[in-house]
Design a protein around this motif. Structure first.
Motif: not given
Length: 613
Positions: A138-139, A162
């Motif tokens: 994920d970011a 995140a």
């Protein structure tokens, strides 16, 4: 190579050896300039604990001559035993290898944390040639935060997502697949204080309801384990567990504000062990950490903060905790760093005058014996058993760190190499000891102000144990699971079982009872927590000539081991003896090493075969 010597009467001189030990230093591949101290900054040069991988030492190295944390680029460096380090290029312009994260070998690769160009932490591996960085799932601005575990031949890691919640992730060969947490906690696993135990991962977990509990993972899903009391927001503490008698032990902060020992057998719900004193959060309780606890003589020892606010050595045999009296009126006491050496338990003890000493726990009396320091400095940390001696870091009276060596009765200091290693400040021997290929490798501080730089090493003097005696090896890494392995000379390590001469193969200490001299050269290591290897130990046999009875080689009383050495024993001939050996028969030894001024005489038509190197 085997050398057979059939001679008429002559005097032999074999390899000349020097007993005094010195530290050699490996040059850095690039020598950072000494720059202005700005008050903060990374380590310049070699830093972090080395790892043995593919019969090389892998270290973390910062070639950047800067104190700006945002400008450093940490790299891997490979040391093969020659007089140089080989830097491994990073795959991008990021900050590179994250400090002290190189700690697991899986699928013939070395895994670690890598900071990419955006400053995000990612999982990376090194296959012996190049570094590969894997994408995050994920970011998250944080990402892979470490604590790798291996369960059923699968690599699991801790990952901060995140949303800022810590989950476990499964390495799928090309990246990380996240595993759902057991509830909607806003914290999750909180740095993953976990262990592989009973074919499950057992970890501390901060629940959505507040209490800190255990959770277990069977490879498919997580299960939260009930706490032993009704604490609303305390519970299992963020400290790695200790394995003892096939149970896991944790530090637990109870509903009554006591730090207590919590026992978990992997089947029943955890239980609390009563403290020996009615202590509270501010005035007592145990400290169970890898640097403060150890299993010795089938007893768990750890640090305890008593009701008088003094640190004590505590022991637990499976039913109750008892405290060891301190030998003086100190307000400090048992500090940390327990280590087993020559079948004895040694600790760091801070005395009433605040000086730090080696102390030995005496099982027969249940007391501590404190040994004097060689000067007005003191014992600091990082003990390691090497070459039948105990080595440690010592801060001398001049404000410089040195390597100390303890032989069981007295502590001596080994001089630092000349020059910059003797400057006051954070210089000299700084620690990170590891044993590899019969050398003790360590970190030497080479520039002022906490900037460290070079690999140093000392070579074993070659001494071994006596034939017919027993010995033990202690893992340099603490954990919650242990499996000792052996390399019998074919280059491959295999798991040991509790079969003679081996015992305690799944504890932090491997015991060898009366091993045959035919095992000379066998190498041993410990696989800890299913993800890390200890240093490698080499079994050797040796005997020193004393000449206490006569000049006859064939007389057992002339040898330090009380027996005539065989073909698998190293022989040492040292100065200061009244008699020197005369060989009047056909004999074989593995090697012979003499000091200057000594001799061996071979009788007429007699033979001394040197079968080793």
């Amino acid at each position: 190579m085997k050398r057979s010597l059939l001679l008429t009467t002559c005097i032999l001189h074999f390899t000349i050896v020097t007993i005094a030990q010195t530290i050699s230093v490996v040059p850095n591949p690039s020598r950072p300039d000494i720059f202005a101290w700005t008050g903060s900054g990374p380590l310049s040069g070699y830093s972090s604990m080395p790892v043995v991988f593919n019969n090389t030492l892998i270290v973390q190295y910062n070639p950047s001559p800067t104190s700006d944390l945002t400008q450093t680029q940490q790299q891997l460096a490979v040391y093969t035993g020659s007089n140089s380090l080989q830097l491994i290029p990073n795959p991008d312009a990021g900050r590179g290898v994250f400090n002290s994260s190189i700690n697991i070998v899986f699928d013939n690769k070395l895994f670690f944390i890598y900071l990419d160009v955006s400053g995000t932490q990612k999982l990376a591996s090194f296959n012996g040639t190049a570094v590969t960085v894997y994408p995050n799932p994920d970011a998250s601005p944080s990402g892979f935060i470490g604590s790798p575990r291996i369960l059923n031949n699968t690599l699991y890691v801790a990952y901060q997502n995140a949303s800022g919640v810590t989950q476990f992730g499964r390495f799928n060969g090309t990246g990380i697949t996240l595993i759902a947490n057991p509830d909607n906690s806003a914290t999750g696993f909180f740095n993953n204080y976990s262990a592989v135990f009973n074919n499950k991962i057992v970890s501390r977990y901060v629940t959505a309801a507040g209490p800190r509990q255990l959770a277990s993972f069977d490879g498919t899903q997580w299960t939260i384990i009930p706490n032993p009391d009704n604490t609303p927001n305390r519970g299992v503490q963020p400290i790695f567990p200790t394995l003892y008698k096939n149970k896991l032990y944790f530090t637990y902060l109870s509903a009554t504000s006591q730090y207590q020992l919590m026992e978990y057998d992997g089947i029943s719900n955890p239980t609390l062990i009563a403290n020996p004193q009615n202590s509270s959060i501010n005035s007592g309780g145990l400290t169970l950490t890898p640097n403060m606890s150890i299993v010795y003589n089938d007893t768990l020892f750890f640090q305890y903060y008593d009701v008088n606010n003094v640190y004590r050595l505590a022991k637990f045999g499976g039913s109750a905790v008892t405290l060891t009296p301190n030998p003086d009126a100190t307000t400090y006491g048992y500090w940390w760093q327990p280590v087993i050496y020559n079948n004895g338990l040694f600790i760091l003890y801070q005395a009433a005058d605040a000086t730090r000493h080696i102390a030995q726990y005496r099982s027969s009396s249940g007391t501590l014996q404190v040994f004097p320091n060689p000067d007005a400095g003191g014992y600091t940390d990082q003990p390691i058993v090497f070459d039948n001696k105990l080595y440690l870091r010592y801060y001398n009276a001049q404000g410089v760190y040195q390597l100390g060596v303890f032989n069981g009765s007295a502590l001596q200091l080994i001089p630092n190499p000349a020059g910059i290693y003797n400057s006051a400040g954070y210089n000299g021997y700084l620690g990170l000891p590891i044993i590899w290929n019969d050398n003790l490798y360590l970190q030497m501080g080479s520039v002022p102000y906490n900037y460290t730089g070079n690999i140093g090493y000392i070579t074993a003097t070659g001494t071994g144990i006596c034939a017919g005696s027993s010995t033990s090896f202690v893992s340099s890494i603490s954990g919650s699971s242990y499996q000792w392995q052996v390399d019998n000379g074919n280059g491959n390590f295999t798991n040991l079982t509790n079969t003679a001469p081996y015992s305690t193969v799944t504890t932090n200490t491997l015991t060898l009872t009366n091993p045959s001299t035919s095992l000379y050269g066998y190498k041993y290591r410990c696989f800890v927590n299913g993800n890390s290897y200890s240093q490698v130990f080499t079994l050797k046999f040796a005997s020193n000539w004393t000449g206490g009875v006569s000049t006859a080689w064939e007389t057992a009383g002339n040898w330090s081991c009380g027996a005539v050495p065989d073909a698998n024993t190293d022989v040492y001939i040292n100065t200061g003896n009244a008699n020197y050996p005369v060989v009047n028969s056909t004999r074989s030894v593995r090697s012979v090493r003499q000091q200057n001024g000594t001799s061996i005489t071979i009788g007429t038509n007699q033979r001394l075969t040197v079968s080793g190197r």
